[in-house]
Design a protein around this motif. Structure first.
Motif, PDB file in Angstrom:
ATOM      1  N   ARG A 122      30.263  48.936  50.024  1.00 44.54           N
ATOM      2  CA  ARG A 122      31.631  49.369  49.669  1.00 44.54           C
ATOM      3  C   ARG A 122      32.551  48.160  49.535  1.00 44.54           C
ATOM      4  NH1 ARG A 122      32.103  54.517  53.674  1.00 44.54           N
ATOM      5  NH2 ARG A 122      31.057  55.988  52.301  1.00 44.54           N
ATOM      6  N   LYS A 123      32.413  47.238  50.488  1.00 45.40           N
ATOM      7  CA  LYS A 123      33.235  46.017  50.421  1.00 45.40           C
ATOM      8  C   LYS A 123      32.923  45.235  49.153  1.00 45.40           C
ATOM      9  CE  LYS A 123      33.771  45.254  55.397  1.00 45.40           C
ATOM     10  NZ  LYS A 123      33.396  44.389  56.520  1.00 45.40           N
ATOM     11  N   GLN A 124      31.637  45.071  48.853  1.00 48.78           N
ATOM     12  CA  GLN A 124      31.234  44.323  47.659  1.00 48.78           C
ATOM     13  C   GLN A 124      31.723  45.032  46.392  1.00 48.78           C
ATOM     14  OE1 GLN A 124      27.009  43.682  47.796  1.00 48.78           O
ATOM     15  NE2 GLN A 124      27.150  42.276  49.554  1.00 48.78           N
ATOM     16  N   ALA A 125      31.619  46.378  46.387  1.00 50.45           N
ATOM     17  CA  ALA A 125      32.099  47.129  45.227  1.00 50.45           C
ATOM     18  C   ALA A 125      33.598  46.965  45.068  1.00 50.45           C
ATOM     19  CB  ALA A 125      31.725  48.609  45.364  1.00 50.45           C
ATOM     20  N   SER A 126      34.324  46.980  46.174  1.00 56.49           N
ATOM     21  CA  SER A 126      35.773  46.806  46.125  1.00 56.49           C
ATOM     22  C   SER A 126      36.120  45.421  45.592  1.00 56.49           C
ATOM     23  CB  SER A 126      36.359  47.029  47.523  1.00 56.49           C
ATOM     24  OG  SER A 126      37.742  46.819  47.515  1.00 56.49           O
ATOM     25  N   ILE A 127      35.390  44.400  46.099  1.00 57.39           N
ATOM     26  CA  ILE A 127      35.619  43.029  45.626  1.00 57.39           C
ATOM     27  C   ILE A 127      35.283  42.936  44.143  1.00 57.39           C
ATOM     28  CG2 ILE A 127      34.779  40.649  45.806  1.00 57.39           C
ATOM     29  CD1 ILE A 127      34.436  41.158  48.840  1.00 57.39           C
ATOM     30  N   ALA A 130      37.992  44.582  42.108  1.00 58.41           N
ATOM     31  CA  ALA A 130      39.198  43.759  42.082  1.00 58.41           C
ATOM     32  C   ALA A 130      39.007  42.588  41.129  1.00 58.41           C
ATOM     33  CB  ALA A 130      39.531  43.264  43.475  1.00 58.41           C
ATOM     34  N   ARG A 131      37.895  41.906  41.166  1.00 54.21           N
ATOM     35  CA  ARG A 131      37.615  40.777  40.273  1.00 54.21           C
ATOM     36  C   ARG A 131      37.549  41.242  38.822  1.00 54.21           C
ATOM     37  NH1 ARG A 131      32.953  37.402  43.509  1.00 54.21           N
ATOM     38  NH2 ARG A 131      34.336  36.568  45.124  1.00 54.21           N
ATOM     39  N   PHE A 132      36.865  42.402  38.622  1.00 54.39           N
ATOM     40  CA  PHE A 132      36.748  42.927  37.269  1.00 54.39           C
ATOM     41  C   PHE A 132      38.114  43.314  36.729  1.00 54.39           C
ATOM     42  CE2 PHE A 132      35.453  46.222  34.154  1.00 54.39           C
ATOM     43  CZ  PHE A 132      34.679  45.422  33.342  1.00 54.39           C
ATOM     44  N   ARG A 133      38.942  43.959  37.589  1.00 54.31           N
ATOM     45  CA  ARG A 133      40.306  44.330  37.188  1.00 54.31           C
ATOM     46  C   ARG A 133      41.101  43.079  36.826  1.00 54.31           C
ATOM     47  NH1 ARG A 133      42.207  47.325  41.476  1.00 54.31           N
ATOM     48  NH2 ARG A 133      41.460  49.210  40.503  1.00 54.31           N
ATOM     49  N   THR A 134      40.958  42.039  37.658  1.00 54.98           N
ATOM     50  CA  THR A 134      41.675  40.789  37.393  1.00 54.98           C
ATOM     51  C   THR A 134      41.215  40.201  36.068  1.00 54.98           C
ATOM     52  OG1 THR A 134      41.817  40.385  39.762  1.00 54.98           O
ATOM     53  CG2 THR A 134      42.201  38.511  38.337  1.00 54.98           C
ATOM     54  N   LEU A 135      39.919  40.215  35.830  1.00 56.75           N
ATOM     55  CA  LEU A 135      39.378  39.683  34.585  1.00 56.75           C
ATOM     56  C   LEU A 135      39.864  40.485  33.389  1.00 56.75           C
ATOM     57  CD1 LEU A 135      37.424  37.701  33.163  1.00 56.75           C
ATOM     58  CD2 LEU A 135      35.658  39.433  33.481  1.00 56.75           C
ATOM     59  N   VAL A 136      39.802  41.823  33.522  1.00 55.21           N
ATOM     60  CA  VAL A 136      40.245  42.682  32.417  1.00 55.21           C
ATOM     61  C   VAL A 136      41.735  42.493  32.171  1.00 55.21           C
ATOM     62  CG1 VAL A 136      40.591  45.086  31.711  1.00 55.21           C
ATOM     63  CG2 VAL A 136      38.406  44.352  32.659  1.00 55.21           C
ATOM     64  N   LEU A 140      43.405  41.272  28.801  1.00 57.59           N
ATOM     65  CA  LEU A 140      44.445  42.065  28.134  1.00 57.59           C
ATOM     66  C   LEU A 140      45.704  41.231  27.969  1.00 57.59           C
ATOM     67  CD1 LEU A 140      44.074  45.576  29.785  1.00 57.59           C
ATOM     68  CD2 LEU A 140      43.638  44.973  27.408  1.00 57.59           C
ATOM     69  N   ASP A 141      46.003  40.430  28.947  1.00 54.72           N
ATOM     70  CA  ASP A 141      47.172  39.560  28.879  1.00 54.72           C
ATOM     71  C   ASP A 141      47.011  38.563  27.741  1.00 54.72           C
ATOM     72  OD1 ASP A 141      49.645  38.695  29.779  1.00 54.72           O
ATOM     73  OD2 ASP A 141      48.728  37.106  31.021  1.00 54.72           O
ATOM     74  N   LEU A 142      45.818  38.016  27.590  1.00 57.55           N
ATOM     75  CA  LEU A 142      45.564  37.083  26.493  1.00 57.55           C
ATOM     76  C   LEU A 142      45.693  37.772  25.143  1.00 57.55           C
ATOM     77  CD1 LEU A 142      42.489  34.933  27.610  1.00 57.55           C
ATOM     78  CD2 LEU A 142      44.762  34.134  27.103  1.00 57.55           C
TER      79      LEU A 142
END
Length: 160
Positions: A122-127, A130-136, A140-142
Motif C-alpha cells: 500500500r505504501k509503495q502504491a501510494s508512493i 504520487a510520483r506518477f501524479r507528479t510526472l503527469v 500536463l504543465d509542459l
C-alpha cells in the motif's frame, strides 16, 4: 488283619459233645462267606467308583483353577490394554494439541507477515501514485505552456 472269605471257609471249630449241629454251622458259615464276599466285592466296586469320582473331581477342580487363573490373566490383560489405550489416547491428544498450537502459531505468523507485506505494498502504491501524479502533472504543465505553440509554428514553416 482283616478277615477274608477264605478264612471263614477254612475255619474249623473244635468238636464237643453236645456242640452245635455241624451242617447247620457249615451252612451258616457258607452264607456268611457269600455275604462277606459280596460285601468285599461291593466295597471294592465302591472304592473304584469313589476313586473314579475323586479323579473326576480333581480334574474339574483343576479345570476350575485353570479357568480362574485364565480369567484373572484375561482381566489383567484387559486392564493393561485399557491403561495403555488411555495413555496412548492422552499422548495422541497432547500431540494433536501441540500440532494445533503450532498450526495456529504458524497461521498467525503468516498472517502478520502478509499484513506487513500488504501494508508495504500500500505504501509503495501510494508512493508510485504520487510520483506518477507528479510526472503527469509535470507533463500536463509542459503541454499547457506557450512554448509548444512556437515549436509547432517553426516546424510548419520549415516544412513549407
Amino acid at each position: 488283619m482283616p478277615l477274608t472269605p477264605l478264612d471263614i471257609h477254612n475255619k474249623e471249630f473244635s468238636r464237643k459233645l453236645r456242640g452245635y449241629d455241624e451242617d447247620e454251622v457249615n451252612e451258616f458259615l457258607d452264607h456268611i462267606m457269600k455275604d462277606f464276599e459280596a460285601m468285599i466285592r461291593e466295597n471294592k466296586e465302591m472304592q473304584n467308583h469313589n476313586k473314579l469320582l475323586q479323579e473326576k473331581l480333581d480334574h474339574f477342580a483343576n479345570i476350575e483353577e485353570t479357568l480362574s487363573k485364565t480369567i484373572i490373566v484375561a482381566q489383567e490383560a484387559a486392564d493393561e490394554v485399557k491403561h495403555n489405550a488411555k495413555k496412548e489416547a492422552q499422548l495422541i491428544l497432547k500431540e494433536a494439541e501441540k500440532n494445533a498450537d503450532r498450526i495456529v502459531n504458524d497461521a498467525l505468523a503468516k498472517s502478520r507477515r502478509i499484513s506487513i507485506e500488504v501494508e508495504e505494498l500500500r505504501k509503495q502504491a501510494s508512493i508510485y501514485r504520487a510520483r506518477f501524479r507528479t510526472l503527469v502533472e509535470a507533463q500536463l504543465d509542459l503541454l499547457s505552456h506557450d512554448g509548444w505553440d512556437q515549436l509547432e509554428q517553426v516546424e510548419v514553416k520549415e516544412l513549407v
